[in-house]
Write a protein that holds these residues in place. Sequence first.
Motif: not given
Length: 371
Positions: A61, A221, A242, A341
């Motif tokens: 994160n 994640a 994101t 990720n």
Amino acid sequence: MKIYLLIVSLLISLSSFAQNVSSAVDEIIHREMKARRIPGVQIAVVQNGKIVLSKSYGVANVQDQVAVKSNTIFPINSNTKIFTGVAIMQLIEQGKVKLDAPVSTYLDNLPLEWQKITVDQLLTHISGLPDMLKLFDPVTGNIGPLKTEEAIFEKLKATPLEFKTGEQFSYNQTNYYVLGKIIEKITNKSFADFFEEKQFKVARLKHTLFGDSRDIIPHYAPSYSYRTFFDGKKINQDRLATNYYEFPDFSRTSAGLNSTSEDMANWIIALQNGKLLQKPSTLDMMWSPGKFNNGTPTDWARGWGIAKLRKNHRAVGMSGGNRSVLLIYPDDHLAVIVLTNLGGSSPEDFIEEIAGCYIPNIIKADPTNVS
């Protein structure tokens, strides 16, 4: 005494080899994370039926700088299709599905041009079916203006085939949506429950579940990507953002699972140890390419999109979201899983180099697929 010293020497040598391999893998991962600007990575390696390496790198994160751990859960996107492929092969072993059977054997009220499409042609993406993804919101994956699964299915059935069945390859999500409907019709339960019962529980997967950006998933994640367009404007330098993406529940046989590298490693071990599929011949069938109408092999195995059918060190595997990948080397008793990720990180580009840390000849193998 001599035997004792020999055993000690052997153990020291094995330990030294393992440390050297681990260091070599670290070097590759750190290099690629820096070059590709990947925030976080999770990796597992299976050799001779055991997990011999499980490591985590970077942050899961970015917002809160939460480190990647062994229980960090990553979206695996289209890697979900290999679970669907196994589910279909399980039903084949039970005598409830046949590869060459038309889908109309299992599903009613299909358009005439759909009725002769076989289960195998769905698995290998040569059905010609229109892609349901075109009906979803292209940015978020939201179900879109049609609003319901029923409306989407009716729209698909009213849309002409993209090409004559068996004549071309076209990767699309409708194939696996239809496979999911077959699974549910035959088992009389949701495909999610069937996966849970016949795969997740059998392989003892502790951190594998369906879900997307809308769901509250522990130790999750988020997925990121570098973008140069925001609010319709181009910026001078790309920026990490994101990702938000939805996988409508009825479409999750194509891309909807989240997992860890250790869970996927344990799933591979169960698969190769005969716990998910009982017959080696079924496994071989699944890992063999389909065939076009003219008899030439397709690029896809049955549920598996990477099929390196070379003479030495053949490999089968799958990738998802351009951010997660696995490769199994059946003849070498080796498998590697890399989860990241970052969308666009393309771990497919360096996964064989990691495999080469364990079996150096892999990276020298003929890269050309052998038909």
